[in-house]
Design an enzyme around this catalytic site. Structure first.
Site, PDB file in Angstrom:
ATOM      1  N   GLY B  54       0.655  -1.312  -0.080  1.00  0.00           N
ATOM      2  CA  GLY B  54      -0.008   0.180   0.139  1.00  0.00           C
ATOM      3  C   GLY B  54       0.705   1.316  -0.051  1.00  0.00           C
ATOM      4  O   GLY B  54       1.858   1.208   0.627  1.00  0.00           O
ATOM      5  N   HIS B  57       3.400   5.060   2.682  1.00  0.00           N
ATOM      6  CA  HIS B  57       4.534   4.860   3.730  1.00  0.00           C
ATOM      7  C   HIS B  57       5.899   5.465   2.844  1.00  0.00           C
ATOM      8  O   HIS B  57       6.771   5.061   3.156  1.00  0.00           O
ATOM      9  CB  HIS B  57       4.749   3.215   3.846  1.00  0.00           C
ATOM     10  CG  HIS B  57       3.687   2.488   4.027  1.00  0.00           C
ATOM     11  ND1 HIS B  57       3.100   2.981   5.406  1.00  0.00           N
ATOM     12  CD2 HIS B  57       2.896   1.516   3.620  1.00  0.00           C
ATOM     13  CE1 HIS B  57       1.961   2.109   5.787  1.00  0.00           C
ATOM     14  NE2 HIS B  57       1.855   1.324   4.576  1.00  0.00           N
ATOM     15  N   ASP B 110      -1.291  -8.116   0.714  1.00  0.00           N
ATOM     16  CA  ASP B 110      -0.155  -8.444  -0.019  1.00  0.00           C
ATOM     17  C   ASP B 110       0.284  -9.715  -0.192  1.00  0.00           C
ATOM     18  O   ASP B 110       0.727  -9.907  -1.269  1.00  0.00           O
ATOM     19  CB  ASP B 110       0.925  -7.603   1.071  1.00  0.00           C
ATOM     20  CG  ASP B 110       0.982  -5.872   1.085  1.00  0.00           C
ATOM     21  OD1 ASP B 110      -0.172  -5.549   0.234  1.00  0.00           O
ATOM     22  OD2 ASP B 110       1.585  -5.407   1.953  1.00  0.00           O
ATOM     23  N   HIS B 219      -0.333   1.075   9.704  1.00  0.00           N
ATOM     24  CA  HIS B 219      -1.585   1.749   8.866  1.00  0.00           C
ATOM     25  C   HIS B 219      -2.299   2.200  10.207  1.00  0.00           C
ATOM     26  O   HIS B 219      -3.504   2.296   9.936  1.00  0.00           O
ATOM     27  CB  HIS B 219      -2.079   0.527   8.620  1.00  0.00           C
ATOM     28  CG  HIS B 219      -1.146  -0.135   7.446  1.00  0.00           C
ATOM     29  ND1 HIS B 219      -0.825  -1.338   7.933  1.00  0.00           N
ATOM     30  CD2 HIS B 219      -1.106   0.343   6.080  1.00  0.00           C
ATOM     31  CE1 HIS B 219      -0.058  -1.817   6.766  1.00  0.00           C
ATOM     32  NE2 HIS B 219      -0.115  -0.761   5.753  1.00  0.00           N
TER      33      HIS B 219
END
Lengths: 331, 331
Positions: B54, B57, B110, B219
């Site tokens: 995602g 980051h 993932d 997250h």
């Protein structure tokens, strides 16, 4: 106020303790008076370049001490000028046989204290010169300055002067190159949030949830005006148009575009600003040939960004590209 | 929510547009399916190393594409796994004659999507392998994972695998080195504030003015517990003690100490944490021989930090030190 600090009054020295441990191959920290200097061996007979100012803008300046940039940096307390004795001690340590150039951001306290510190070093027989950085086009005079403020444009001035010193230029030549860089660099910033000075403990100004401050200074000083928070496209235009307008013309010019984060802004957002700023510069006829994107000249945890444009020439480009090895900038 | 963005739904692609323009010498962005790959010439017959996950980051992972680290990175939407077709396309582009290693942070989405994407690439005749990164000692299972989460320890895994690939190691050897690095790296983080996902528009959790969350995920997933906000010394101890306890012993070991900012924390505070963490590691008998301090594995504008410790050996040290040239990490 939540911060990863212990005693707020010791924030600067506590941080520098970790900084010195983490980068012992590059820098040493001298206590009492406090300054940071290069730890690696330097070839003798080179000009030394120093800078400094209030802390809270890290990695500026201490993070730029190392090969190809600064020989020493003099940190004050947070948002507070360093004292003359710190400046003198840093000059005496940095001096390497060919004189010392001090790069000073244009704030009244910094100007006075560097001047006094340099005078004492001069009295000790060190050849000194200084150059003021005043790249912020937002305001002509401000809370802490006569004339324009020095902001993120300081980074390219330090990089270029440091590279000129590393290649063996004389004090007069390095000083001239720093002046030339200052004359060709312009910046403007925006704040989305305020920051909190540790020993004060409350935000340095109030900004409504739907407001941003255009032309913010790096100490949270007032800018040009507050506007309703809008998109990155609109905000970037409000920063870049005054920068472009302040140059005679950028048509056909090669430029460095530096998008700087104020400390609390995600890197991903800086790239959004970069894309818009680049488009506006290209619309003005400029060619962006060098780029830097990151949080290098910060205001603690402030959210916001600034845009810096440096009009390059062949020599400035060569000096920008020259190798640099410091805690915060390496290539 | 104030952010330097335009349409929140386009945050990732708008940012990558600027990223590609700013670093055109190092990276290219492929649209549809979206991935980032190296733009420079690569010697043929080398293993390719890819990663992804995602967005939100940054600079992880896209900022680590370049010489000596990743050949490609696959960004999902913010805090959302990339899709299998993105993974397949990145593998096919990155493949350079000696197989492709995928480094995958241990989150269920993932893991599944990389697995599916790698299978399709394998069916196209590309030799593939994968290594899961699960360095976070805070929780054993979590909201988004079976087993431990992958957090900032991903950075040294990517650096070391990339260096092994650059020196010409086989796919089996690079894979083994990545596994060895994962087996020797541990992390734990703290949040002082939450972050706001652009297309959600409100903070991902609530944290009282006097609270911090120990063991936070990248997250904003829950950690171990919330405690009263205390000083950096106490907070660092709460991160480092579980990390040390998770190693069999660090007595006599050489370690890399990586203090990572979550995106909204000033660099100066990370050095305060670094000094405390280093002291605790030395008390445990370890010798800190390599260091990294900065905001590299972030959670948008979250304030907080994580501490990562990698138990080095001679080969891992040599691979860590090997030259790297990427948008976010260069030496």
């Amino acid at each position: 106020m939540k911060k990863l600090l212990d005693d707020p009054a010791e924030a600067v020295t506590d941080s520098l303790r970790g900084f010195a441990l983490a980068h012992a191959d590059l820098v040493s920290v001298h206590d009492s008076p406090l300054f940071v200097h290069r730890a690696d061996d330097r070839p003798p007979g080179r000009v030394a370049v120093i800078s400094g100012g209030g802390s809270g803008h890290e990695p500026l300046h201490v993070g730029f001490v190392g090969h190809g940039m600064l020989d020493a940096a003099v940190p004050g307390q947070v948002f507070t000028s360093p004292t003359p004795d710190q400046v003198t001690a840093a000059v005496l340590q940095a001096a390497n046989g060919a004189g010392v150039l001090a790069l000073v951001k244009n704030y009244t306290g910094d100007v006075l204290n560097f001047e006094a510190g340099l005078e004492l070093a001069d009295a000790e027989g060190i050849e000194v010169s200084s150059v003021l950085v005043d790249d912020d086009v937002a305001v002509e005079d401000s809370q802490f300055t006569a004339g324009r403020r020095g902001v993120a444009g300081t980074l390219p001035v330090e990089k270029i002067a440091g590279a000129a010193a590393a290649r063996g230029d004389s004090l007069a030549a390095v000083t001239e190159l720093a002046r030339r860089t200052v004359s060709r660099v312009r910046s403007m910033g925006v704040a989305l949030t305020a920051c909190t000075v540790p020993h004060v403990g409350r935000p340095s100004f109030d900004l409504a949830e739907n407001e941003v401050e255009i032309g913010i200074g790096i100490h949270g000083e007032p800018g040009r005006h507050r506007v309703e928070a809008s998109g990155a496209s609109d905000i970037t235009r409000r920063l870049v148009e005054p920068v472009i307008a302040d140059f005679e013309s950028l048509a056909g010019e090669q430029v460095l575009l530096f998008v700087n984060g104020m400390g609390g802004t995600p890197l991903s957002e800086l790239y959004v600003v970069y894309a818009h700023a680049r488009g506006l510069l290209e619309d003005a006829g400029a060619q962006v040939t060098r780029s830097l994107v990151g949080s290098y000249v910060t205001s603690l945890e402030m959210q916001g960004a600034s845009v810096t444009v440096l009009r390059l020439d062949d020599e400035l480009t060569e000096l920008w590209d020259a190798p640099v090895r410091t805690p915060a900038l390496t290539w």
